[in-house]
Design a protein around this motif. Structure first.
Motif, PDB file in Angstrom:
ATOM      1  N   LEU A  68       0.826  -1.213   0.000  1.00 64.00           N
ATOM      2  CA  LEU A  68       0.000   0.000   0.000  1.00 64.00           C
ATOM      3  C   LEU A  68       0.850   1.248   0.000  1.00 64.00           C
ATOM      4  N   SER A 322      -7.131   2.864   3.567  1.00 56.98           N
ATOM      5  CA  SER A 322      -7.410   1.528   3.044  1.00 56.98           C
ATOM      6  C   SER A 322      -8.684   0.954   3.673  1.00 56.98           C
ATOM      7  N   ILE A 328      -4.978   5.524  -1.614  1.00 52.95           N
ATOM      8  CA  ILE A 328      -3.908   5.921  -0.685  1.00 52.95           C
ATOM      9  C   ILE A 328      -3.318   7.244  -1.172  1.00 52.95           C
ATOM     10  N   PRO A 331       1.245   6.928  -1.601  1.00 55.33           N
ATOM     11  CA  PRO A 331       1.754   5.558  -1.715  1.00 55.33           C
ATOM     12  C   PRO A 331       3.282   5.478  -1.723  1.00 55.33           C
ATOM     13  N   HIS A 389      -1.283  -4.613   2.567  1.00 55.12           N
ATOM     14  CA  HIS A 389      -2.620  -5.056   2.911  1.00 55.12           C
ATOM     15  C   HIS A 389      -2.700  -6.528   2.517  1.00 55.12           C
ATOM     16  N   TYR A 400      -3.043  -5.815   8.055  1.00 57.50           N
ATOM     17  CA  TYR A 400      -1.976  -4.879   7.695  1.00 57.50           C
ATOM     18  C   TYR A 400      -0.645  -5.359   8.259  1.00 57.50           C
TER      19      TYR A 400
END
Ligand SMILES: *[C@@H]1O[C@H](CO)[C@@H](O)[C@H](O)[C@H]1NC(C)=O
Ligand SMILES: *[C@@H]1O[C@H](CO)[C@@H](O)[C@H](O)[C@H]1NC(C)=O
Ligand SMILES: *[C@@H]1O[C@H](CO)[C@@H](O)[C@H](O)[C@H]1NC(C)=O
Ligand SMILES: *[C@@H]1O[C@H](CO)[C@@H](O)[C@H](O)[C@H]1NC(C)=O
Length: 456
Positions: A68, A322, A328, A331, A389, A400
């Protein structure tokens, strides 16, 4: 037969002479401390600077997980010596030139013939090799995490205000290539994150500007190990040992390291040192890092709280986004700083900590120490946090997860002995720092005049 054998012997002697300088630098280059080439920690890059190396198989994205967010903290690439180092080298070289080298001193003669090509204006700037360090690193990271570095992803690129860092950031970006459309045009300067040590009043007063803080370093310079190196170098140069000191010997050793890192050559400066000498000079460098940037004083690492907090704030934000199925927002975060940025943060997180402190009088006991700055923060050193993720069904673990890579190798977390951690476990392990370490409070100088009033 005899003449031919003599000829062969002569030839191999000549070959050996040709090879000796190469062997010389190969033997010493593992001990250059913070002036080490990145290739020392990743030797496979010598033959292929874009190879992900033998460790890559184990550092692929974990099964059933998608990255992520990636945060990379970089040290700038290979740089020139600073103006002060260049001045001291100029002095040492001039001194050797002034003394007509005796025939008995081939080392002095070859150093007198060496061209002093460094100019003070180079002052710590990024060398061409440093640009290549960064371009190649960018390409390797993009190859390792293709989903994150895909086209049109947003990259936040921040840097210390130092020229070598800005140039490193620009080179990193160039390395990502034109196919990536990154929406930030400028490298954003942020010294409060990348040079927190300059802004931490307590660190500046207690360590940076306090000569007594480096007493172990000073003691080692005067100690028996350094004395032996000094005597050997003085004798090789046919100089009275009184004319040399630890700082001048260090400059000679530094020059050997710079010539290898910047020009890829083994300079005659290297021939002054044996591998044993190099270990002593490496320890001197590590002592300074330890007391100024590492475990020596708590404030060294506590001053990096601002960066530590910032890393976890961005991780938190990505997790929240998320969870609520939003894109996001950051990122990719790439930040370029210094060895002095990375070392305190690694100490704050408890990495490379030896059972005993590094001291002037325990050189031998520290032979197998963890704290070797050349292994931790060579040029282009990089500490990468990756948030994943993960699909719960397949992993039966929390959604996570986090990995950390130092110099492109997975780090083992202290709390689990594993190279991946759930984000919740990681936060729990660093709970005390997250809750109680705040830059402003840590770095504030105690109000000395209160004490004065108390005493009145
Ligand atoms: C630097 O980063 C910190 C933490 O993210 C932020 O609070 C600050 O505003 C930034 N400074 C600049 C000049 O961008
Ligand atoms: C550096 O020098 C070595 C030995 O001379 C050579 O094999 C290597 O290709 C050089 N590397 C670069 C990047 O020029
Ligand atoms: C971690 O692994 C090392 C070596 O494999 C072992 O010696 C150590 O006891 C382990 N520590 C924990 C906390 O499991
Ligand atoms: C000394 O104390 C006074 C009053 O508390 C305060 O205003 C001043 O800033 C202090 N000075 C220093 C150098 O801390």
């Amino acid at each position: 037969m005899a003449p031919r054998r003599a000829g062969a012997a002569l030839l191999s002697a000549a070959l050996l002479l040709l090879l000796l300088p190469l062997l010389g630098s190969a033997g010493l280059s593992g001990y250059f401390g913070t002036k080490s080439r990145y290739e020392e920690v990743n030797p496979h890059l010598v033959s292929d600077p874009l190879s992900l190396g033998p460790a890559a198989a184990g550092s692929q994205v974990p099964a059933a997980c998608a990255p992520l967010q990636l945060r990379a903290l970089l040290r700038h690439g290979t740089r020139y010596p600073t103006a002060g180092q260049i001045r001291r080298l100029g002095d040492l070289h001039a001194r050797l030139l002034r003394r007509r080298p005796a025939a008995a001193c081939p080392a002095a003669a070859s150093l007198a013939a060496w061209q002093m090509w460094y100019e003070e204006s180079l002052d710590g700037r990024l060398a061409p090799q440093g640009r290549r360090d960064m371009e190649h690193l960018a390409r390797r990271l993009a190859a390792r995490f293709p989903a994150l570095f895909a086209a049109r992803r947003r990259l936040v690129l921040a840097s210390s205000s130092k020229h070598r860092c800005l140039q490193s950031g620009a080179a990193f970006r160039r390395g990502l290539g034109p196919s990536l459309s990154l929406d930030s045009d400028e490298v954003e300067v942020n010294d409060s994150l990348m040079r927190f040590f300059d802004h931490c009043a307590k660190f500046v007063a207690w360590v940076e500007e306090n000569d007594a803080a480096m007493c172990q370093v000073e003691a080692f310079k005067e100690g028996p190990e350094m004395r032996k190196v000094l005597e050997k170098v003085a004798s090789a140069l046919c100089l009275p040992v009184e004319e040399l000191n630890a700082d001048l010997v260090q400059v000679a050793f530094l020059t050997c390291s710079y010539e290898l890192a910047i020009k890829n050559v083994t300079s005659p400066w290297c021939s002054l040192f044996s591998e044993e000498d190099a270990k002593v000079l490496e320890y001197l460098n590590d002592l300074k890092q330890y007391w100024k940037r590492g475990y020596g004083y708590d404030i060294n690492s506590r001053s990096s709280c601002i960066l530590f907090q910032d890393i976890f704030q961005h991780l938190d934000k990505a997790v929240e986004e998320s969870k609520s199925s939003k894109p996001i927002s950051s990122p990719l975060i790439v930040q370029v700083g210094h060895a002095e940025t990375l070392q305190p943060l690694l100490a704050l997180m408890g990495f490379f900590k030896d059972d005993e402190p590094l001291k002037a009088n325990n050189y031998v006991r520290q032979t197998h120490r963890k704290f070797r700055s050349g292994r931790i923060v060579p040029y282009a050193a990089n500490l990468v946090f990756v948030l994943y993720h993960c699909d719960q069904v397949k992993t039966s673990k929390e959604e996570y997860q986090v990995q950390m890579l130092l110099n492109e190798k997975l780090m083992t977390f202290h709390h689990s002995n594993e190279t991946i951690s759930t984000y919740a476990d990681l936060k729990d392990y660093y709970k005390d720092i997250l809750e109680n370490c705040h830059f402003k409070e840590e770095c504030e100088l105690p109000k000395t005049n209160v004490t004065v009033i108390d005493e009145l």
